[in-house]
Design an enzyme around this catalytic site. Structure first.
Site, PDB file in Angstrom:
ATOM      1  N   GLY A  72      31.818  46.522  38.112  1.00 58.70           N
ATOM      2  CA  GLY A  72      30.961  46.937  39.220  1.00 58.70           C
ATOM      3  C   GLY A  72      31.418  46.430  40.576  1.00 58.70           C
ATOM      4  CB  CYS A 132      34.254  53.746  44.873  1.00 56.10           C
ATOM      5  SG  CYS A 132      35.309  52.297  44.932  1.00 56.10           S
ATOM      6  CB  THR A 196      40.460  52.603  34.546  1.00 51.39           C
ATOM      7  OG1 THR A 196      39.396  52.712  35.503  1.00 51.39           O
ATOM      8  CG2 THR A 196      41.068  51.214  34.639  1.00 51.39           C
ATOM      9  N   GLY A 220      45.112  49.859  29.751  1.00 49.59           N
ATOM     10  CA  GLY A 220      45.912  49.339  28.656  1.00 49.59           C
ATOM     11  C   GLY A 220      46.929  50.336  28.135  1.00 49.59           C
TER      12      GLY A 220
END
Length: 304
Positions: A72, A132, A196, A220
Site C-alpha cells: 500500500g 498507482c 508487478t 519473482g
C-alpha cells in the site's frame, strides 16, 4: 573502461545492477548485507506527498514462482525523505546515484513530488510509478491509459527539466507498446519495465484472500518471461533507455533482459530470499558475459 560500466540517460553507472523500488526501503538494512557502492544506482521506495501507513498485515505472501505484495505504498512522505533518508545516503554513499521513485493519488501529487524529489543533489533519476490507482478514474491505474501517461509525463518533465525522468510501466495492459510510445511523446527520458502483475491467493481454511487487501502485485521468477517479451516489444519501436525488472535472480537473467533491450536491470524479489542477491548477480556478470561472448555491458546501451 570497466566491463560492467555503462551509461543510462547520460548518467554513468559502475554496474548495470540496481535494487528494485520497495525491496530495500531507503538503504539502511541492505547496507548491512552488501556494500551499496557495488550497485549502479540505489532505488528508494516509492515516495508520496504525505506519509502513508499502508495496508494492514498481512501484506506479503509467498506463492508459486514468486511473491504477492500489497504494502500500500507505505512511506514517510517526501518531506521526511528529503530531510532524513536522502541525506543519510549522501553522507554514507556520496558517489552512489540515487533513483527517486515517486507515486501519488492524482496527477498534481505526482508533479509536486517529482519537483521536490529532484531538488536532492544525489537523486540522479526520477522513477515514476504509474501503477498507482487513479482516484479520479475510479481506481484504474494511471499507466493503463496512453492519454494519461503522455500528459503526466509531459507535466513532470516540465518541472524536472534537468534530470532524467523514467516512467515505470505496468504490465497490466492489453498492449504495452502504445503506453511506451505515449511516455516517449510526453518527453520521458527512459522507461522502467515491468512492474508487478495483479494476482490473488485464497486460503482454503478461511475461504478468504491471503492478503488483507485481497489482491497484490505478483513479482519473482514467474513474471520474468513476461518482462523479456515486453522489453523486446518496446525495444522494437523506441531507442529510449530501458531499465529491465522482473524475475532477475541471476546474472543470466540480467543478461537476458539486456539482450531483449534493457541497458540496466533492477533486482526485486530475489532480495527477499537472499539479502546478498544484488552482490551475487554483479559478481556473476563477468563470468556469464565470458560464457556467452559479450565484451562489456555498454554494448547493451541504446546510447551509442
Amino acid at each position: 573502461m570497466d566491463r560492467l560500466e555503462t551509461t543510462i540517460a547520460g548518467v554513468k553507472l559502475k554496474s548495470p545492477v540496481m535494487n528494485a523500488s520497495g525491496t530495500a526501503a531507503y538503504g539502511q538494512q541492505m547496507a548491512k548485507n552488501i556494500d551499496l557502492n557495488e550497485l549502479g544506482a540505489f532505488v528508494i521506495k516509492s515516495t508520496t506527498m504525505e506519509p502513508r501507513a499502508g495496508h494492514p498485515w498481512p501484506t506479503t505472501a509467498a506463492t508459486t514462482g514468486g511473491w504477492l505484495n500489497a504494502v500500500g505504498l507505505k512511506n514517510p512522505g517526501i518531506e521526511h525523505v528529503l530531510a532524513y533518508e536522502l541525506p543519510w545516503l549522501a553522507e554514507n554513499y556520496p558517489d552512489l546515484p540515487i533513483v527517486g521513485s515517486i507515486a501519488g493519488s492524482n496527477p498534481d501529487d505526482y508533479v509536486e513530488v517529482a519537483k521536490r524529489m529532484a531538488t536532492a543533489p544525489n537523486v540522479k533519476f526520477i522513477e515514476v510509478n504509474i501503477s498507482c490507482p487513479n482516484v479520479a478514474k475510479g481506481g484504474l491505474a494511471f499507466g493503463t491509459d496512453p492519454v494519461v501517461v503522455e500528459d503526466m509525463t509531459r507535466r513532470i518533465k516540465a518541472v524536472v527539466p534537468n534530470k532524467p525522468v523514467f516512467m515505470k510501466l505496468t504490465p497490466g495492459v492489453t498492449e504495452i507498446v502504445p503506453i511506451a510510445l505515449a511516455a516517449e511523446r510526453g518527453g520521458a527520458d527512459g522507461l522502467v519495465m515491468i512492474n508487478t502483475l495483479m494476482g490473488m491467493e485464497i486460503d482454503l481454511e478461511t475461504r478468504k484472500p491471503r492478503l488483507s487487501n485481497g489482491t497484490g502485485g505478483l513479482s519473482g521468477k514467474a513474471i520474468h518471461p513476461i518482462a523479456v517479451r515486453m522489453i523486446h516489444q518496446v525495444r522494437e519501436v523506441t531507442n529510449l533507455p530501458i531499465i529491465g525488472v522482473g524475475g532477475v535472480f541471476s546474472a543470466k537473467d540480467a543478461l537476458e533482459l539486456m539482450v531483449a533491450g534493457a541497458g540496466a536491470v533492477q533486482v526485486g524479489s530475489a532480495n527477499y530470499g537472499n539479502p546478498h542477491a544484488c552482490h551475487d548477480i554483479i559478481q556473476g556478470l563477468v563470468p556469464a558475459m565470458d560464457q556467452y561472448h559479450f565484451n562489456n555491458i555498454a554494448e547493451f546501451s541504446s546510447e551509442k
